[in-house]
Motif scaffolding. Structure first.
Motif, PDB file in Angstrom:
ATOM      1  N   VAL A 109       0.839  -1.072  -0.055  1.00 24.61           N
ATOM      2  CA  VAL A 109       0.081   0.068  -0.057  1.00 24.61           C
ATOM      3  C   VAL A 109       0.777   1.499   0.091  1.00 24.61           C
ATOM      4  O   VAL A 109       0.608   2.349  -0.685  1.00 24.61           O
ATOM      5  N   ILE A 128      -6.708   1.514  -7.153  1.00 23.17           N
ATOM      6  CA  ILE A 128      -7.416   1.808  -5.806  1.00 23.17           C
ATOM      7  C   ILE A 128      -8.290   1.019  -5.183  1.00 23.17           C
ATOM      8  O   ILE A 128      -8.015   0.662  -4.166  1.00 23.17           O
ATOM      9  N   LEU A 129      -8.868   0.035  -5.991  1.00 19.40           N
ATOM     10  CA  LEU A 129      -9.918  -1.044  -5.707  1.00 19.40           C
ATOM     11  C   LEU A 129      -8.981  -2.235  -5.148  1.00 19.40           C
ATOM     12  O   LEU A 129      -9.214  -2.380  -3.696  1.00 19.40           O
ATOM     13  N   THR A 131      -6.066  -1.841  -3.821  1.00 23.32           N
ATOM     14  CA  THR A 131      -5.178  -1.077  -2.724  1.00 23.32           C
ATOM     15  C   THR A 131      -6.047  -1.342  -1.387  1.00 23.32           C
ATOM     16  O   THR A 131      -5.713  -1.734  -0.297  1.00 23.32           O
ATOM     17  N   CYS A 132      -7.381  -0.972  -1.715  1.00 21.58           N
ATOM     18  CA  CYS A 132      -8.614  -1.172  -0.529  1.00 21.58           C
ATOM     19  C   CYS A 132      -8.506  -2.533  -0.209  1.00 21.58           C
ATOM     20  O   CYS A 132      -8.828  -2.740   1.040  1.00 21.58           O
ATOM     21  N   ILE A 135      -5.844  -3.312   2.042  1.00 18.30           N
ATOM     22  CA  ILE A 135      -5.778  -2.902   3.458  1.00 18.30           C
ATOM     23  C   ILE A 135      -6.912  -3.635   4.369  1.00 18.30           C
ATOM     24  O   ILE A 135      -6.946  -4.064   5.340  1.00 18.30           O
ATOM     25  N   ILE A 136      -8.160  -3.848   3.775  1.00 23.25           N
ATOM     26  CA  ILE A 136      -9.390  -4.615   4.260  1.00 23.25           C
ATOM     27  C   ILE A 136      -8.712  -6.017   4.717  1.00 23.25           C
ATOM     28  O   ILE A 136      -9.117  -6.457   5.631  1.00 23.25           O
TER      29      ILE A 136
END
Length: 143
Positions: A109, A128-129, A131-132, A135-136
């Motif tokens: 990230v 972006i998706l 990376t999210c 993180i999740i």
């Protein structure tokens, strides 16, 4: 002949496999030894392998042609790698590999963020998706 895309994909996959083995071997290896000593031993092995490859390929003459800026950033990368390994081994010694590894790999990230800020690379909706989701996924594993 293979394209560059195929070659980088193979190298990245091999890197992933060996990174996973690194975590397992390191977790077992730091069981009964100071984590800094373990990092130093690991570093010697890597040093011998890397310089061995350079010597076998005959690339030692190229060291004198490396531009100053390139050398500075290679040295900074070495410092960052060393600090990463020291803290990684300390984390492995204190925690479970299945929790330490996802946090360590969440550095992806930061790589994405830093590549946009410092390298001027562009983002798209997939990055972006993804990376999210990283993180999740990391939060799900560690909470």
């Amino acid at each position: 002949m293979q394209t560059n895309i195929e070659v980088w994909w193979i190298y990245a996959l091999l890197s992933s496999i060996f990174a996973a083995l690194t975590t397992i071997f390191a977790k077992i290896g730091v069981e009964n030894v100071n984590s800094n000593l373990a990092t130093a031993i690991r570093t010697i092995v890597i040093l011998v392998i890397a310089w061995g490859i350079v010597f076998v390929q005959g690339n030692t003459v190229n060291i004198l042609t490396i531009p100053r800026k390139t050398m500075i950033f290679l040295l900074l990368s070495g410092v960052a790698t060393g600090l990463s390994w020291i803290f990684y081994f300390k984390a492995l010694q204190a925690g479970k590999a299945l929790l330490v590894a996802p946090i360590d790999k969440s550095s992806l990230v930061l790589v994405l963020l830093f590549s946009v800020i410092f390298l001027g690379e562009s983002l798209n909706w997939k990055i972006i998706l993804g990376t999210c989701l990283i993180i999740i996924g990391t939060l799900v594993l560690i909470i």
